[in-house]
Write a protein that holds these residues in place. Structure first.
Motif, PDB file in Angstrom:
ATOM      1  N   SER A 149       0.952  -1.324  -0.243  1.00 25.93           N
ATOM      2  CA  SER A 149       0.312  -0.182  -0.113  1.00 25.93           C
ATOM      3  C   SER A 149       0.883   1.459  -0.001  1.00 25.93           C
ATOM      4  CB  SER A 149      -0.897  -0.121   1.381  1.00 25.93           C
ATOM      5  OG  SER A 149      -0.074   0.095   2.924  1.00 25.93           O
ATOM      6  N   SER A 151       0.741   4.873   2.408  1.00 27.55           N
ATOM      7  CA  SER A 151      -0.483   5.894   3.508  1.00 27.55           C
ATOM      8  C   SER A 151       0.633   7.184   3.201  1.00 27.55           C
ATOM      9  CB  SER A 151       0.213   5.601   4.347  1.00 27.55           C
ATOM     10  OG  SER A 151       0.347   4.105   4.700  1.00 27.55           O
ATOM     11  N   GLU A 161      -3.211   9.956   6.965  1.00 33.73           N
ATOM     12  CA  GLU A 161      -4.796   9.619   6.503  1.00 33.73           C
ATOM     13  C   GLU A 161      -5.320   9.111   5.792  1.00 33.73           C
ATOM     14  OE1 GLU A 161      -7.455  11.996   3.931  1.00 33.73           O
ATOM     15  OE2 GLU A 161      -5.658  11.987   3.977  1.00 33.73           O
ATOM     16  N   ARG A 162      -5.538   7.788   5.453  1.00 34.27           N
ATOM     17  CA  ARG A 162      -5.602   6.981   4.218  1.00 34.27           C
ATOM     18  C   ARG A 162      -4.624   5.981   3.774  1.00 34.27           C
ATOM     19  NH1 ARG A 162      -5.796   9.431  -1.347  1.00 34.27           N
ATOM     20  NH2 ARG A 162      -4.742  11.830  -1.448  1.00 34.27           N
ATOM     21  N   HIS A 163      -4.733   5.541   3.219  1.00 37.02           N
ATOM     22  CA  HIS A 163      -4.462   4.105   2.906  1.00 37.02           C
ATOM     23  C   HIS A 163      -4.412   3.726   1.456  1.00 37.02           C
ATOM     24  CE1 HIS A 163      -1.929   3.216   6.720  1.00 37.02           C
ATOM     25  NE2 HIS A 163      -3.144   3.105   7.554  1.00 37.02           N
ATOM     26  N   ILE A 164      -3.855   3.965   0.446  1.00 36.07           N
ATOM     27  CA  ILE A 164      -4.459   3.385  -1.173  1.00 36.07           C
ATOM     28  C   ILE A 164      -3.475   1.900  -1.298  1.00 36.07           C
ATOM     29  CG2 ILE A 164      -3.764   4.366  -2.940  1.00 36.07           C
ATOM     30  CD1 ILE A 164      -3.400   7.021  -2.616  1.00 36.07           C
ATOM     31  N   ALA A 198      -7.792  10.970  -5.065  1.00 35.49           N
ATOM     32  CA  ALA A 198      -8.644   9.077  -5.400  1.00 35.49           C
ATOM     33  C   ALA A 198      -7.761   8.284  -3.985  1.00 35.49           C
ATOM     34  CB  ALA A 198      -7.413   8.455  -6.491  1.00 35.49           C
ATOM     35  N   PRO A 199      -8.928   7.249  -3.585  1.00 38.51           N
ATOM     36  CA  PRO A 199      -9.433   6.778  -2.345  1.00 38.51           C
ATOM     37  C   PRO A 199      -8.251   5.281  -2.803  1.00 38.51           C
ATOM     38  CG  PRO A 199     -10.841   6.106  -2.952  1.00 38.51           C
ATOM     39  CD  PRO A 199     -10.733   7.494  -3.891  1.00 38.51           C
ATOM     40  N   ALA A 200      -8.227   4.574  -4.272  1.00 41.75           N
ATOM     41  CA  ALA A 200      -7.541   3.782  -4.474  1.00 41.75           C
ATOM     42  C   ALA A 200      -7.390   4.177  -6.227  1.00 41.75           C
ATOM     43  CB  ALA A 200      -9.098   2.461  -4.619  1.00 41.75           C
TER      44      ALA A 200
END
Length: 388
Positions: A149, A151, A161-164, A198-200
């Motif tokens: 991933s 991060s 804040e988010r993991h992609i 984008a989240p992914a």
């Protein structure tokens, strides 16, 4: 010795070329005086701050970061870091991030406030190696190979804040000017494409599993360059492209890639001990510049020069950018005699500037710790084969 007839013909050709040629010619990049590395320092990670300050990490149990003020060839001070610091990244406000290990061996990203001499806090991450990069808006991107991933830490925050989700064994990430992130998945032979915020990933681009893609860079125009360690080339992905547009042959075991503000691309050839130089938009490298032993990570400075970390002889090489010079008969004749690559640049480094590589003896037992990821293992295997 050339005959008088051939000499006269060459002179006439050069004179004619002067009348038809542009007012300037581009001289190739060349190595210049290096930066001094302190005794006992194993340089590895490198990054430049917004004010031109250069930071170089010392891969050691008692880790530190050497600080080079603009225009200086020696570090003015050191920053206390965690154990075995590797990748570095600097945000637009001057905050320095360093990938390191804590006292318990926990992976973490140390945060150094502007002007501080030590890390003020640490962001906990997974184990394994971590490549750091900063987006155009100041977000920190952390490649977590063990978690497959990437991060993201927002500007001013001290937590993820988010993991992609990326592909298998991501090793590096590059950010384009529009905020699109590109992550190389070395074992899968792909590049994950993540639009800004984008989240992914929206898709992946196949660059070849046999290539073992590693280093990646996004040029100012959005073109993406990916180094293939085992194919000895650089895959080129055009802006918005979904496949490899072309491949540019470089040296042996290319590992890292950076792009300058003018679009010039630099590639470290870890087995050749050289750096390939690819002009913006070119289909071939214009030539190579000698480096130190086992060149690795690089940083492009504000003046257009490139600093190369040489892991083998523990030194730093400075590559001056291509320069424009008035066209003369001598320069045109030299270019015609020496051959030219893409864009008409000479195909070899300037022999008058072989590049002074500065290195000092260091403590033994550190080099073994440089095997931080699959790419290092591949390069080590290739070096052993070359020695047989």
């Amino acid at each position: 010795m050339r005959s008088p007839l051939r000499a006269a013909a060459t002179t006439l050709s050069a004179a004619a070329a002067l009348l038809l040629a542009p007012a300037v010619v581009v001289l190739p990049a060349h190595a210049d005086a290096g930066l001094e590395v302190g005794p006992g320092v194993q340089p590895l990670g490198i990054a430049e701050g917004p004010d031109g300050t250069l930071y170089v990490s010392d891969y050691d149990f008692y880790g530190s970061i050497s600080v080079y003020p603009p225009g200086e060839t020696r570090p003015s001070r050191t920053i206390e870091a965690g154990r075995f610091p590797t990748s570095l990244a600097v945000t637009p406000d001057g905050t320095l991030y360093v990938s390191q290990s804590g006292e318990s061996g926990q992976g973490e990203i140390g945060v150094v406030a502007p002007g501080s001499d030590k890390t003020t806090l640490a962001i906990k991450v997974s184990g394994g190696s971590h490549w750091l990069a900063v987006g155009p808006e100041g977000s920190l991107y952390i490649v977590e190979s063990s978690g497959n991933s990437v991060s993201v830490v927002k500007p001013g925050d001290a937590w993820v804040e988010r993991h992609i989700q990326a592909g298998p064994s991501p090793v590096e990430v590059a950010l384009a000017a529009d905020g699109t992130a590109y992550a190389t998945n070395q074992l899968a032979g792909t590049v994950s494409v993540v639009p800004a915020l984008a989240p992914a990933p929206t898709h992946t681009i196949d660059v070849g599993a046999k290539a073992q893609p590693h280093g990646i860079a996004a040029a100012p125009d959005g073109t993406v360059y990916v180094a293939g360690i085992l194919t000895n080339d650089v895959a080129v992905i055009e802006p918005g492209g979904t496949s490899v547009a072309r491949r540019i042959p470089v040296g042996s075991a290319p590992q890292e890639v950076v792009a300058g503000a003018d679009g010039t691309v630099y590639v470290t050839n870890s087995l050749d001990d050289t750096v390939s130089v690819i002009p913006a938009g070119a289909d071939a490298a214009s030539g190579t510049v000698p480096s130190g032993d086992d060149p690795g990570r690089m940083a492009v400075r504000r003046d257009g020069s490139v600093v190369v970390v040489n892991r083998g002889d523990k030194s730093l090489t400075v590559i001056e950018p291509p320069t424009a010079a008035p066209a003369t008969a001598a320069s045109l004749e030299e270019g015609a005699a020496g051959g030219a690559g893409a864009g008409g640049a000479a195909s070899a480094a300037d022999p008058a500037n072989p590049g002074a590589v500065l290195s000092l003896p260091v403590m033994a037992g550190v080099a073994g710790g440089l095997v931080l990821c699959a790419a290092a293992a591949v390069v080590l295997l290739l070096r052993r084969r070359a020695a047989l």
